[in-house]
Motif scaffolding. Structure first.
Motif, PDB file in Angstrom:
ATOM      1  N   GLY A   1       0.809  -1.217   0.000  1.00 30.78           N
ATOM      2  CA  GLY A   1       0.000   0.000   0.000  1.00 30.78           C
ATOM      3  C   GLY A   1       0.838   1.260   0.000  1.00 30.78           C
ATOM      4  O   GLY A   1       0.637   2.158  -0.838  1.00 30.78           O
ATOM      5  N   LEU A   2       1.787   1.370   0.931  1.00 29.05           N
ATOM      6  CA  LEU A   2       2.617   2.576   1.013  1.00 29.05           C
ATOM      7  C   LEU A   2       3.579   2.675  -0.167  1.00 29.05           C
ATOM      8  O   LEU A   2       3.921   3.778  -0.607  1.00 29.05           O
ATOM      9  CB  LEU A   2       3.378   2.605   2.338  1.00 29.05           C
ATOM     10  CG  LEU A   2       2.515   2.856   3.576  1.00 29.05           C
ATOM     11  CD1 LEU A   2       3.375   2.858   4.844  1.00 29.05           C
ATOM     12  CD2 LEU A   2       1.762   4.175   3.467  1.00 29.05           C
ATOM     13  N   GLU A   3       4.027   1.514  -0.656  1.00 29.99           N
ATOM     14  CA  GLU A   3       4.909   1.509  -1.827  1.00 29.99           C
ATOM     15  C   GLU A   3       4.198   2.131  -3.036  1.00 29.99           C
ATOM     16  O   GLU A   3       4.779   2.893  -3.805  1.00 29.99           O
ATOM     17  CB  GLU A   3       5.316   0.057  -2.148  1.00 29.99           C
ATOM     18  CG  GLU A   3       6.115  -0.122  -3.418  1.00 29.99           C
ATOM     19  CD  GLU A   3       7.577   0.231  -3.273  1.00 29.99           C
ATOM     20  OE1 GLU A   3       8.200   0.553  -4.296  1.00 29.99           O
ATOM     21  OE2 GLU A   3       8.090   0.207  -2.137  1.00 29.99           O
ATOM     22  N   LYS A   4       2.889   1.832  -3.169  1.00 30.18           N
ATOM     23  CA  LYS A   4       2.133   2.326  -4.321  1.00 30.18           C
ATOM     24  C   LYS A   4       1.554   3.720  -4.104  1.00 30.18           C
ATOM     25  O   LYS A   4       1.546   4.554  -5.005  1.00 30.18           O
ATOM     26  CB  LYS A   4       0.971   1.355  -4.618  1.00 30.18           C
ATOM     27  CG  LYS A   4       1.371   0.056  -5.263  1.00 30.18           C
ATOM     28  CD  LYS A   4       0.115  -0.771  -5.540  1.00 30.18           C
ATOM     29  CE  LYS A   4       0.451  -2.077  -6.238  1.00 30.18           C
ATOM     30  NZ  LYS A   4      -0.762  -2.888  -6.478  1.00 30.18           N
ATOM     31  N   PHE A   5       1.039   3.968  -2.881  1.00 29.61           N
ATOM     32  CA  PHE A   5       0.177   5.137  -2.679  1.00 29.61           C
ATOM     33  C   PHE A   5       0.781   6.254  -1.828  1.00 29.61           C
ATOM     34  O   PHE A   5       0.119   7.255  -1.581  1.00 29.61           O
ATOM     35  CB  PHE A   5      -1.144   4.691  -2.031  1.00 29.61           C
ATOM     36  CG  PHE A   5      -1.810   3.540  -2.715  1.00 29.61           C
ATOM     37  CD1 PHE A   5      -1.971   3.523  -4.096  1.00 29.61           C
ATOM     38  CD2 PHE A   5      -2.276   2.447  -1.988  1.00 29.61           C
ATOM     39  CE1 PHE A   5      -2.581   2.442  -4.731  1.00 29.61           C
ATOM     40  CE2 PHE A   5      -2.895   1.382  -2.611  1.00 29.61           C
ATOM     41  CZ  PHE A   5      -3.042   1.375  -3.986  1.00 29.61           C
ATOM     42  N   ALA A   6       2.009   6.097  -1.359  1.00 30.88           N
ATOM     43  CA  ALA A   6       2.577   7.152  -0.508  1.00 30.88           C
ATOM     44  C   ALA A   6       4.013   7.492  -0.893  1.00 30.88           C
ATOM     45  O   ALA A   6       4.803   7.921  -0.048  1.00 30.88           O
ATOM     46  CB  ALA A   6       2.514   6.723   0.962  1.00 30.88           C
ATOM     47  N   ARG A   7       4.342   7.333  -2.168  1.00 32.69           N
ATOM     48  CA  ARG A   7       5.695   7.635  -2.627  1.00 32.69           C
ATOM     49  C   ARG A   7       6.021   9.124  -2.495  1.00 32.69           C
ATOM     50  O   ARG A   7       7.194   9.512  -2.451  1.00 32.69           O
ATOM     51  CB  ARG A   7       5.862   7.198  -4.087  1.00 32.69           C
ATOM     52  CG  ARG A   7       6.303   5.753  -4.229  1.00 32.69           C
ATOM     53  CD  ARG A   7       7.708   5.606  -3.732  1.00 32.69           C
ATOM     54  NE  ARG A   7       8.159   4.228  -3.657  1.00 32.69           N
ATOM     55  CZ  ARG A   7       9.288   3.877  -3.119  1.00 32.69           C
ATOM     56  NH1 ARG A   7      10.071   4.768  -2.562  1.00 32.69           N
ATOM     57  NH2 ARG A   7       9.655   2.622  -3.072  1.00 32.69           N
ATOM     58  N   ASP A   8       5.001   9.967  -2.429  1.00 30.96           N
ATOM     59  CA  ASP A   8       5.213  11.408  -2.331  1.00 30.96           C
ATOM     60  C   ASP A   8       5.516  11.859  -0.901  1.00 30.96           C
ATOM     61  O   ASP A   8       5.837  13.025  -0.668  1.00 30.96           O
ATOM     62  CB  ASP A   8       3.983  12.153  -2.836  1.00 30.96           C
ATOM     63  CG  ASP A   8       2.734  11.778  -2.045  1.00 30.96           C
ATOM     64  OD1 ASP A   8       2.535  10.572  -1.800  1.00 30.96           O
ATOM     65  OD2 ASP A   8       1.962  12.677  -1.675  1.00 30.96           O
ATOM     66  N   VAL A   9       5.414  10.928   0.059  1.00 30.55           N
ATOM     67  CA  VAL A   9       5.633  11.262   1.475  1.00 30.55           C
ATOM     68  C   VAL A   9       6.966  10.681   1.923  1.00 30.55           C
ATOM     69  O   VAL A   9       7.283   9.523   1.613  1.00 30.55           O
ATOM     70  CB  VAL A   9       4.495  10.681   2.352  1.00 30.55           C
ATOM     71  CG1 VAL A   9       4.708  11.054   3.812  1.00 30.55           C
ATOM     72  CG2 VAL A   9       3.141  11.189   1.861  1.00 30.55           C
ATOM     73  N   PRO A  10       7.795  11.436   2.645  1.00 31.06           N
ATOM     74  CA  PRO A  10       9.081  10.907   3.122  1.00 31.06           C
ATOM     75  C   PRO A  10       8.894   9.624   3.942  1.00 31.06           C
ATOM     76  O   PRO A  10       7.931   9.497   4.697  1.00 31.06           O
ATOM     77  CB  PRO A  10       9.626  12.044   4.002  1.00 31.06           C
ATOM     78  CG  PRO A  10       8.953  13.272   3.492  1.00 31.06           C
ATOM     79  CD  PRO A  10       7.591  12.841   3.039  1.00 31.06           C
ATOM     80  N   GLU A  11       9.816   8.691   3.772  1.00 29.26           N
ATOM     81  CA  GLU A  11       9.715   7.394   4.452  1.00 29.26           C
ATOM     82  C   GLU A  11       9.698   7.530   5.964  1.00 29.26           C
ATOM     83  O   GLU A  11       9.088   6.713   6.656  1.00 29.26           O
ATOM     84  CB  GLU A  11      10.871   6.480   4.037  1.00 29.26           C
ATOM     85  CG  GLU A  11      10.716   5.896   2.656  1.00 29.26           C
ATOM     86  CD  GLU A  11      11.471   4.599   2.496  1.00 29.26           C
ATOM     87  OE1 GLU A  11      11.016   3.568   3.014  1.00 29.26           O
ATOM     88  OE2 GLU A  11      12.535   4.630   1.854  1.00 29.26           O
ATOM     89  N   ASP A  12      10.379   8.547   6.511  1.00 33.97           N
ATOM     90  CA  ASP A  12      10.457   8.648   7.972  1.00 33.97           C
ATOM     91  C   ASP A  12       9.148   9.118   8.609  1.00 33.97           C
ATOM     92  O   ASP A  12       9.046   9.219   9.824  1.00 33.97           O
ATOM     93  CB  ASP A  12      11.615   9.558   8.402  1.00 33.97           C
ATOM     94  CG  ASP A  12      11.521  10.973   7.837  1.00 33.97           C
ATOM     95  OD1 ASP A  12      10.514  11.299   7.175  1.00 33.97           O
ATOM     96  OD2 ASP A  12      12.470  11.762   8.057  1.00 33.97           O
ATOM     97  N   ARG A  13       8.125   9.397   7.785  1.00 32.69           N
ATOM     98  CA  ARG A  13       6.796   9.725   8.327  1.00 32.69           C
ATOM     99  C   ARG A  13       5.793   8.590   8.110  1.00 32.69           C
ATOM    100  O   ARG A  13       4.657   8.669   8.574  1.00 32.69           O
ATOM    101  CB  ARG A  13       6.255  11.001   7.668  1.00 32.69           C
ATOM    102  CG  ARG A  13       6.921  12.294   8.145  1.00 32.69           C
ATOM    103  CD  ARG A  13       6.373  13.490   7.374  1.00 32.69           C
ATOM    104  NE  ARG A  13       4.922  13.523   7.362  1.00 32.69           N
ATOM    105  CZ  ARG A  13       4.184  14.137   6.427  1.00 32.69           C
ATOM    106  NH1 ARG A  13       4.790  14.756   5.418  1.00 32.69           N
ATOM    107  NH2 ARG A  13       2.872  14.133   6.488  1.00 32.69           N
ATOM    108  N   CYS A  14       6.214   7.539   7.400  1.00 33.51           N
ATOM    109  CA  CYS A  14       5.311   6.441   7.041  1.00 33.51           C
ATOM    110  C   CYS A  14       5.590   5.201   7.890  1.00 33.51           C
ATOM    111  O   CYS A  14       6.745   4.866   8.148  1.00 33.51           O
ATOM    112  CB  CYS A  14       5.472   6.079   5.564  1.00 33.51           C
ATOM    113  SG  CYS A  14       5.065   7.418   4.432  1.00 33.51           S
ATOM    114  N   PHE A  15       4.538   4.524   8.289  1.00 31.65           N
ATOM    115  CA  PHE A  15       4.701   3.229   8.956  1.00 31.65           C
ATOM    116  C   PHE A  15       3.443   2.396   8.741  1.00 31.65           C
ATOM    117  O   PHE A  15       2.378   2.923   8.398  1.00 31.65           O
ATOM    118  CB  PHE A  15       5.014   3.388  10.449  1.00 31.65           C
ATOM    119  CG  PHE A  15       3.903   3.946  11.284  1.00 31.65           C
ATOM    120  CD1 PHE A  15       3.056   3.108  12.016  1.00 31.65           C
ATOM    121  CD2 PHE A  15       3.700   5.325  11.374  1.00 31.65           C
ATOM    122  CE1 PHE A  15       2.048   3.619  12.804  1.00 31.65           C
ATOM    123  CE2 PHE A  15       2.682   5.853  12.166  1.00 31.65           C
ATOM    124  CZ  PHE A  15       1.853   4.998  12.881  1.00 31.65           C
TER     125      PHE A  15
END
Length: 635
Positions: free
Chosen positions: A106-120
């Motif tokens: 999900g995050l690989e596809k839909f959150a590429r525009d957000v820095p990784e250090d804010r995603c979990f």
């Protein structure tokens, strides 16, 4: 009237403050029980925060998430009108893993525009959808990831007495509708129903009265614990304890040693082990000082990892891992990419991650031509969804050796055109890099290498041109036709064919040299019968995939020949085609015949005697796997 309304508001405000104080006290107590008192990450989770929940490119919603005061439950805000309060909660115990960054599909596809250090992401143990989240800041994301890791770790390290007290306190908080820190009989009845505990009201009332020592027609902490123990009393445990203790009410060190030796079959049973168990599990300080174990301590021991039927020493590699691959049973998966059923279910890279995290060492990749010259993976001729081959390889690269350093086999079912086969070869080399075994090991050219020799390596199983050594790049055709009978049989099982799209299937495959050269020790061949004196047999690096039905026939008709064959060759078994519901066969019969790679249907489910490892099979009895000792352990 005005004065009365003011008094009502004042009382309501006072009660709200009182409940907040109670909640903080309970949270502090539960944090202390887990050894996390004053922990900054825990405090941040108890305070809660606004997070973005991600479902697709167009679906991102702000939701409030908060750790409850039991320190075991997460509350999530929901905008659904019909949603019940219970459905807005999930337990820490249901969490399989917490991942930082873009490490789910999900995050690989839909959150590429957000820095990784804010995603979990929060990945659950069951089939529940993964929760993909974006925090407002890297610090907030760190609080959630580190806080959840700590709670999971410390909860697992709590002893049985602490877990029981924690559970009872949680029960009290949930059942205590009027928040008086007591449990009335009606509250108790309702909570038992929620837990799906069926008990006669008159019997429950009888136990309730016996435990109500305070004579308040309600139960408090210690009284709830007494009620729980009486309700869950196990007569067979009482009987076993009485037999071990004789006429006494406690177990002495010598009595505990005898129980460990004769009942539990502990090889290292002695006074030192008995004393360590008393020290670890006995809740009574008085009994502990007298080097004795009470019935409570005895039950705590039986419920612990030390009392488990599984030998704790076997959680580590304890077998000889230096023998040829054919001497080992392999935790394996069939149609690994599927999360649900075989006909219409979703395909996902998450399925590969889950399988690898469960210890799977053999994965299946069904490869087909995809759009934009990018190969895809899905269950051919069915309505399952499709995923990119390159995305699957990235997931395998990241998780192949998280659980075990022993080799991983990728079983390629290749249905691609020559052009897309070359794309597959390029992705394999670029993504897997040095992990990919693309040439024979030195000294392993006449028999299969060992798991020890292949640590950290990924092997391809598939069709191959020529023999063991890769074909030279000079001269010769760029692609050659090879037999594809075994894959055709696997795909075209009549039971499956009758329920999916009807499409013709050829039993020939054109194979490019680049992909062929990456197959070393697992060349896929069609079964032509067992070798006999005077006739050349199957090469050691060639392996056959048998259907479930065919291997059962071979076991009956040629069992001894099959065992001899499997001493030096790998054999893979795939489930019957009628198992479209992802049901599984019992692999024990196949193990008894020495078959190493018994694949199971979808959903990341993997059979194997030792998840996470290649399990050495016992060859003395036709490959029967050695199991742990039978021991007394409550369920």
């Amino acid at each position: 009237m005005q004065f009365q309304r003011g008094r009502g508001r004042s009382r309501s405000h006072s009660r709200e403050l009182y409940l907040q104080e109670q909640s903080l006290e309970v949270a502090a107590l539960n944090g202390q029980r887990m050894g996390l008192q004053d922990d900054k990450d825990l405090q941040a989770l108890l305070k809660g925060s606004q997070l973005l929940k991600v479902k697709s490119n167009s679906w991102r919603r702000e939701r409030f998430y908060k750790l409850q005061e039991d320190c075991k439950t997460i509350w999530q805000e929901s905008r659904k009108v019909m949603r019940t309060p219970e459905s807005q909660l999930f337990s820490i115990e249901d969490i399989q893993e917490v991942r930082m960054g873009h490490r789910t599909e999900g995050l690989e596809k839909f959150a590429r525009d957000v820095p990784e250090d804010r995603c979990f992401s929060i990945v659950f143990k069951n089939q529940r959808n993964t929760l993909d989240l974006i925090a407002s800041s890297p610090a907030d994301a760190q609080h959630w990831v580190q806080g959840l890791h700590k709670i999971i770790h410390h909860s697992g390290n709590m002893d049985q007495q602490q877990k029981l007290q924690h559970w009872i306190h949680s029960c009290l908080r949930k059942a205590d509708k009027n928040k008086d820190n007591k449990m009335s009989f009606k509250e108790l009845q309702n909570f038992l129903k929620e837990l799906n505990i069926q008990v006669d009201d008159s019997y429950a009332r009888k136990i309730f009265r016996e435990c109500d020592h305070s004579q308040t027609d309600s139960l408090e902490d210690e009284e709830i614990e007494a009620f729980y123990k009486m309700l869950t009393q196990r007569k067979e445990i009482d009987r076993t304890f009485a037999e071990a203790a004789g006429s006494g009410e406690t177990l002495s060190v010598d009595q505990l040693v005898r129980f460990l030796q004769h009942q539990q079959r502990e090889e290292a049973a002695g006074p030192a082990l008995a004393l360590s168990l008393i020290e670890r599990y006995e809740p009574s300080e008085k009994a502990k000082a007298q080097r004795q174990m009470t019935k409570d301590g005895f039950l705590m021991y039986l419920l612990s990892a030390d009392g488990s039927a599984f030998n704790l020493a076997h959680r580590r590699v304890y077998q000889d891992m230096g023998q040829p691959l054919s001497h080992y049973l392999v935790s394996s998966s069939h149609n690994t990419y599927l999360l649900e059923d075989q006909l219409r279910g979703p395909s996902s890279t998450e399925a590969y991650i889950r399988a690898l995290c469960k210890g799977c060492r053999c994965l299946e990749l069904d490869c087909w031509d995809g759009p934009n010259q990018e190969p895809i993976i899905y269950h051919g001729y069915t309505f399952t969804s499709k995923i990119l081959f390159c995305d699957v390889l990235r997931a395998i690269r990241d998780y192949a050796f998280k659980v075990s350093q022993y080799p991983v086999i990728l079983s390629l079912e290749n249905h691609c055109s020559l052009e897309q086969q070359r794309v597959m070869a390029r992705h394999l080399r670029e993504t897997l890099g040095s992990m990919l075994l693309d040439r024979p090991l030195e000294g392993a050219t006449t028999s299969l290498p060992s798991p020890e020799q292949l640590k950290g390596k990924i092997l391809l199983k598939g069709k191959k041109l020529g023999g063991l050594l890769p074909l030279s790049g000079e001269g010769g055709p760029e692609a050659t036709v090879v037999s594809d009978e075994d894959e055709a049989a696997e795909m075209e099982d009549e039971a499956v064919k009758s329920r999916v799209q009807h499409k013709p299937r050829e039993d020939k495959l054109r194979l490019v040299k680049e992909l062929s050269n990456m197959v070393i020790y697992c060349k896929s061949v069609h079964f032509r019968g067992f070798s006999s004196p005077g006739t050349p047999g199957q090469a050691f690096y060639e392996m056959v995939s048998f259907s479930e039905n065919r291997i059962l026939r071979l076991l009956q008709e040629s069992g001894n020949s099959l065992v001899r064959h499997n001493e030096s060759h790998l054999s893979r078994i795939y489930p019957a085609g009628w198992r479209t519901d992802s049901s599984n066969y019992s692999p024990v019969e196949m193990w008894n015949g020495g078959c190493q790679i018994d694949t199971w249907s979808g959903n990341g489910r993997v059979p194997g005697p030792l998840p996470g490892q290649w399990g050495l099979r016992v060859r003395a009895e036709a490959g029967l796997p050695a199991g742990p000792q039978l021991r007394l352990q409550p369920t």
